[in-house]
Design an enzyme around this catalytic site. Structure first.
Site, short mmCIF file in Angstrom:
data_model
loop_
_atom_site.label_atom_id
_atom_site.label_comp_id
_atom_site.label_asym_id
_atom_site.label_seq_id
_atom_site.Cartn_x
_atom_site.Cartn_y
_atom_site.Cartn_z
N CYS A 77 15.94 39.06 23.56
CA CYS A 77 16.60 40.38 24.60
C CYS A 77 15.85 41.40 24.60
O CYS A 77 15.64 42.08 23.31
CB CYS A 77 18.08 40.17 24.47
SG CYS A 77 18.83 41.29 25.68
N CYS A 83 21.48 47.98 22.96
CA CYS A 83 22.84 47.40 23.35
C CYS A 83 23.63 47.13 22.03
O CYS A 83 23.06 46.65 21.10
CB CYS A 83 22.78 46.08 24.23
SG CYS A 83 24.00 45.07 24.57
N CYS A 179 20.78 40.11 30.56
CA CYS A 179 21.74 39.73 29.67
C CYS A 179 21.63 38.20 29.41
O CYS A 179 21.59 37.39 30.28
CB CYS A 179 23.03 40.07 29.88
SG CYS A 179 24.07 39.60 28.77
N TYR A 331 52.24 31.55 20.51
CA TYR A 331 51.17 32.37 20.97
C TYR A 331 50.31 31.47 21.96
O TYR A 331 49.26 31.40 21.84
CB TYR A 331 50.28 33.10 19.99
CG TYR A 331 51.16 33.90 18.82
CD1 TYR A 331 51.51 35.01 18.97
CD2 TYR A 331 51.41 33.28 17.67
CE1 TYR A 331 51.94 35.79 17.64
CE2 TYR A 331 52.21 33.98 16.70
CZ TYR A 331 52.42 35.14 16.74
OH TYR A 331 53.12 35.62 15.67
N GLU A 352 54.94 32.59 24.43
CA GLU A 352 53.98 33.70 24.40
C GLU A 352 54.79 34.88 25.06
O GLU A 352 55.40 34.96 25.74
CB GLU A 352 52.96 33.39 25.56
CG GLU A 352 52.21 34.07 26.25
CD GLU A 352 51.04 34.92 25.05
OE1 GLU A 352 51.04 36.08 25.10
OE2 GLU A 352 50.40 34.13 24.28
N ASP A 401 48.31 30.16 17.03
CA ASP A 401 46.93 31.01 17.43
C ASP A 401 47.22 32.22 17.61
O ASP A 401 47.14 32.88 18.93
CB ASP A 401 46.32 30.06 18.69
CG ASP A 401 44.83 30.72 18.83
OD1 ASP A 401 44.57 31.61 18.24
OD2 ASP A 401 44.32 30.13 20.00
N CYS A 428 41.18 34.09 14.85
CA CYS A 428 40.01 34.78 15.14
C CYS A 428 39.52 35.84 14.25
O CYS A 428 38.66 36.64 14.28
CB CYS A 428 40.04 35.22 16.78
SG CYS A 428 41.23 36.60 16.83
#
Length: 470
Positions: A77, A83, A179, A331, A352, A401, A428
């Site tokens: 890139c 960036c 991008c 979740y 949720e 999650d 995550c």
């Protein structure tokens, strides 16, 4: 002035040792302190100019390379390094996976301090570029000038930009030409709209004075080929708005959902905004194993569709369902995992906190003809209580999650109290996951671990853990 001078030291021939948190690499200074250095690869030997000194570390940048790492590759890139996006584009993909795996392992070992099985190999992404299904770009009338542009002595009359915020600069946007994160027609739409706006004298957003017509551009794509475009306007100018929307509708027939927002608040978040449909329908459809999920402008959906499918398959495999189980999906978001595992479960209960997400989940279940999923809205620590479990049954399996912060301690306590046979924990953020696993260690042993790379060229990594009752 004296303080600034102290912060600026040059260290020569420093070996870059590791890829650290947030995609920044790590080295050791002669005095033993850690140095954080961006845009270098473990194995590089560099001279470092420091620009910040803290008690335990320095921050610096490489000003000269003595030796390049064997893992270093040429970034594809043109915006790399300016960036703040794909910080690992200068590192071979196999090596990126090594560092992602190491991060998960270190978090689980050091923070969790629990007994771990051998990790299963990290699952890399088949596509290392053009994998994102959602991108958001900002308009600005004060674009970021690169060092090369500043030194060129050229006068730049047009300061308009459409691209990404420079890291830590809320009012500066880097103008993006190409991008590598989202497949076509993403680049064509962004560049086309920018050229059209410039040619027609349309104003780009001024973040300092809060003025201008064009504010943000969101593009969402689906594996079905459907494309959503949402333009956010600041000024409420009907004629100019119509000009923009007609241009997009006529030039890009691939757009199946064309929408806009007039947003005059201080920030550009969409969640409290009225989104107006201009052409097509107000959602796009994503498909997975014959299931269809509608995604609207405000929906949360895993950003890498192809890899989300792989993540869900691992989750389903870890859950070990036979068709007889009551499954709780905590979740649940828009209920994608819940519906994905529903064929192999007796019943799935999804919970949720976001009402719109649960509305989407119910709508998708109806669209997919799924009758064994029920969805409930509310803050997890309040909803997931003794009454709720008495009403809906004690789960055999829990899939969880949670967001980056991990699970609330009351949720962990409730899981320990009802003690389902298996818990599949998708995360995550392996640091908060490790903290939660340590809390569950009294009743559960970790029997499987598999990291999944959802975001090639970055340090972000998902992790799936199977917990089984001791």
């Amino acid at each position: 002035m004296g303080k600034r001078k102290q912060d600026r030291v040059i260290f020569e021939k420093i070996a870059v040792l590791d890829a650290g948190a947030k995609g920044v690499s790590v080295a050791k200074a002669p005095d033993g302190k850690v140095i954080f250095i961006p845009n270098v690869v473990p194995g590089d030997i560099v001279d470092v100019q420091t620009f910040r000194k803290r008690k335990a570390y320095y921050e610096g940048k490489a000003i000269r390379f003595h030796q390049y790492s064997e893992h270093r590759i040429e970034p594809v890139c043109q915006h790399f390094g300016v960036c703040g996006g794909c910080k690992w584009q200068n590192m071979s993909y196999n090596q990126q996976l090594v560092y992602q795996h190491n991060e998960v392992f270190n978090h689980l070992k050091r923070i969790g301090k629990i007994e771990l099985p051998d990790f299963e190999p990290i699952l890399g992404s088949k596509d290392q570029f053009f994998y994102r299904n959602k991108m958001e770009f900002g308009f600005s009338n004060a674009r970021w000038l690169t060092d090369a542009e500043i030194q060129s002595d050229t006068t730049f009359d047009n300061q308009n930009a459409l691209g990404f915020h420079i890291p830590k600069m809320w009012d500066k946007i880097l103008d993006i030409e190409k991008c590598w994160l989202q497949a076509d027609p993403s680049n064509a739409i962004r560049n086309g709209l920018k050229a059209f706006a410039n040619a027609n004298g349309l104003t780009f957003f001024d973040a300092r004075n809060h003025s201008g017509l064009l504010r943000t551009l969101m593009i969402r794509t689906a594996s079905t080929g459907e494309v959503m475009v949402v333009v956010q306007f600041f000024d409420d100018n009907k004629e100019e708005r119509a000009l923009v929307m007609e241009y997009l509708a006529n030039t890009f027939p691939a757009i199946t959902s064309l929408q806009y927002v007039i947003n005059q608040k201080a920030n550009d978040t969409l969640y409290d905004q009225n989104i107006i449909l201009y052409k097509g329908r107000d959602y796009i459809l994503e498909e997975m194993e014959g299931l269809h999920f509608s995604i609207n402008a405000k929906s949360f959906y895993q950003t890498n569709s192809a890899q989300a499918y792989e993540l869900y398959k691992i989750t389903r495999e870890f859950a070990g369902l036979t068709g007889q189980e009551l499954v709780y999906d905590l979740y649940t978001g828009t209920g994608t995992i819940a519906q994905f595992v529903s064929k192999q479960a007796k019943k799935v209960i999804g919970v949720e906190a976001v009402p719109e997400a649960i509305a989407d989940a119910k709508e998708n279940a109806k669209r997919n003809g799924i009758t064994n999923c029920d969805f409930f809205v509310g803050d997890m620590k309040n909803v997931f209580n003794t009454e709720f479990i008495a009403q809906h049954g004690t789960p055999d399996v829990i899939i969880t999650d949670p967001p980056r912060d991990g699970m609330h301690k009351d949720v962990v306590a409730q899981i320990l109290h009802i003690a389902p046979k298996r818990v599949v924990y998708v995360s995550c953020n392996s640091a908060t996951q490790a903290r939660d696993l340590a809390l569950m260690d009294e009743k559960y042993k970790v029997s499987r671990v598999r990291p999944v790379d959802m975001f090639p060229q970055t340090h972000h990594v998902e992790n799936v853990v199977l917990l089984e009752l001791r």
